[in-house]
Design an enzyme around this catalytic site. Sequence first.
Site, short mmCIF file in Angstrom:
data_model
loop_
_atom_site.label_atom_id
_atom_site.label_comp_id
_atom_site.label_asym_id
_atom_site.label_seq_id
_atom_site.Cartn_x
_atom_site.Cartn_y
_atom_site.Cartn_z
N ARG A 35 -15.32 -13.66 32.48
CA ARG A 35 -14.70 -14.99 31.83
C ARG A 35 -13.11 -14.97 31.98
O ARG A 35 -12.58 -15.97 32.35
CB ARG A 35 -14.85 -14.92 30.27
CG ARG A 35 -16.31 -15.47 30.27
CD ARG A 35 -16.86 -15.56 28.88
NE ARG A 35 -17.93 -16.36 28.84
CZ ARG A 35 -18.69 -16.32 27.94
NH1 ARG A 35 -18.45 -15.73 26.43
NH2 ARG A 35 -19.84 -17.10 27.65
N LYS A 198 -40.31 -21.61 27.14
CA LYS A 198 -40.77 -22.59 26.47
C LYS A 198 -40.54 -24.14 26.94
O LYS A 198 -39.59 -24.41 27.62
CB LYS A 198 -40.26 -22.52 25.05
CG LYS A 198 -40.81 -21.43 24.24
CD LYS A 198 -40.23 -21.51 23.02
CE LYS A 198 -40.88 -20.25 22.11
NZ LYS A 198 -40.46 -20.40 20.82
N GLY A 354 -28.45 -19.98 30.58
CA GLY A 354 -29.22 -19.12 29.91
C GLY A 354 -29.66 -17.85 30.88
O GLY A 354 -28.75 -17.39 31.41
N GLY A 377 -24.82 -22.91 27.15
CA GLY A 377 -24.80 -24.09 26.09
C GLY A 377 -24.58 -25.53 26.93
O GLY A 377 -25.00 -26.31 26.84
P1 AMP Z 1 -35.05 -19.36 28.89
O1 AMP Z 1 -34.06 -18.64 28.03
O2 AMP Z 1 -35.72 -20.65 28.17
O3 AMP Z 1 -34.46 -19.71 30.02
O4 AMP Z 1 -36.25 -18.45 28.71
C1 AMP Z 1 -36.00 -17.00 29.43
C2 AMP Z 1 -37.13 -16.08 29.11
O5 AMP Z 1 -38.59 -16.53 29.51
C3 AMP Z 1 -36.99 -14.78 29.64
O6 AMP Z 1 -36.55 -13.92 28.70
C4 AMP Z 1 -38.37 -14.39 30.15
O7 AMP Z 1 -39.03 -13.12 29.77
C5 AMP Z 1 -39.13 -15.38 29.49
N1 AMP Z 1 -40.35 -15.59 30.62
C6 AMP Z 1 -40.64 -16.14 31.36
N2 AMP Z 1 -41.83 -16.17 32.10
C7 AMP Z 1 -42.62 -15.87 30.83
C8 AMP Z 1 -43.98 -15.76 30.90
N3 AMP Z 1 -44.96 -15.88 31.74
N4 AMP Z 1 -44.36 -15.30 29.49
C9 AMP Z 1 -43.55 -15.15 28.49
N5 AMP Z 1 -42.04 -15.22 28.51
C10 AMP Z 1 -41.76 -15.49 29.82
#
Ligand code: AMP
Length: 396
Positions: A35, A198, A354, A377
């Site tokens: 940064r 999610k 993220g 964010g």
């Molecule tokens: P995000 O912060 O929403 O981008 O989520 C990232 C997280 O999603 C990471 O920590 C990954 O380990 C998790 N992730 C990706 N694919 C899967 C999966 N098939 N099952 C569970 N977690 C997952």
Amino acid sequence: MKTIDDYNFEGKKALIRVDFNVPLDADLNVTDTTRIEAAKPSIIKVLEDGGSAVLMSHLGRPKGQRVPEMSLQHIIDAVSDIIGVEVKFVEDCIGEKAAEAANNLKAGEILLLENLRYYQEETQGDEGFAKQLAALGDIYINDAFGTAHRAHASTTIVARFFPGKKCFGYLLANEIKAIDKVMRSGDKPVTAILGGAKVSSKITIIENILDKVDHLIIGGGMTYTFVKAQGGSIGESICEDDKMELALDILKQAESKGVQVHLPTDVLAADAFSNDANIRVVPVNEIPAGWQGLDAGPDTLAAFKAVILVSKTILWNGPVGVFEMETFSKGTIALGHYIEEATQKGAFSLVGGGDSVAAVKQFGFQDKVSYVSTGGGAMLESLEGKTLPGIAAILA
Ligand code: AMP
């Protein structure tokens, strides 16, 4: 859009909001200087013009208290080393001491103010506090994309006191340009790759980008909510049952908007959420009981690759597997390679928001894509189509 290049800073004091919220180790040494390096071009431009720079930032979340571990004093050496100028420091960001230090600043010098969040007025967006900050400079530069989604005193309110004398720094301007390419002005076909855990955390992004993209690749943990909603068997895979209707609705919306959605067809399934689990490749909608999908399968990756290689503009947000575990990192690494290849062929690729940024850094792709966003964010909110207050304040 007014940027720093529209101004000559000769004899001027630039008040620059930077994002020096860097990680410190137990001995209070800076462990990642990304940064600080990101803010360097704007600071150098001011100094080379013959101006001086007053830098303001937050560090951590002291919540209005003078927490010694969160003093910006700990980063003076790192900033001095990176900029190549001995940085002066003042142990307050407003008040007499700060005013005096700013007054004494000469051309070519840099003054770093103490942590803005030692005052709760900062996060409250207090106008009186912002006015005191404003008194420390002649021209206001916002170069902190990471906090551009906050209407804080130093990121937004302070801009009111600089009519006709405010602009974006290089970093913030580059972030805005990169987002604009993906959302508006990029060459077609435009492809968004959304992964992560999610559906619920990505839903607003998906709804917003359906109007902007030609292809939507869905991967990672989000997959299983879609697959189950379509009647597939997903075993123990991560799923948000209450979002299944929404998933079907997204697919319908995509169809009516002419967006091609690409969901995984096969997955690397495991019999436990563990790096040492037993693994096997199975169709995405036939995951046996006791097994869960944790990475993209080979057919899926081949299909994703074909789409990525014909894309001219690519947004990547979220890993397609549990990349933190080596066994399930290969899909995300492969995806990085496809995006790298598309970028070499002339596509514009933006990685942002993220965990995809963490994955890109971990696997060394940061120099192989066109742009890696620095603001988690803030990038997510931009992709959701929100106007960021820090950006609006400069444009006002
Ligand atoms: P995000 O912060 O929403 O981008 O989520 C990232 C997280 O999603 C990471 O920590 C990954 O380990 C998790 N992730 C990706 N694919 C899967 C999966 N098939 N099952 C569970 N977690 C997952």
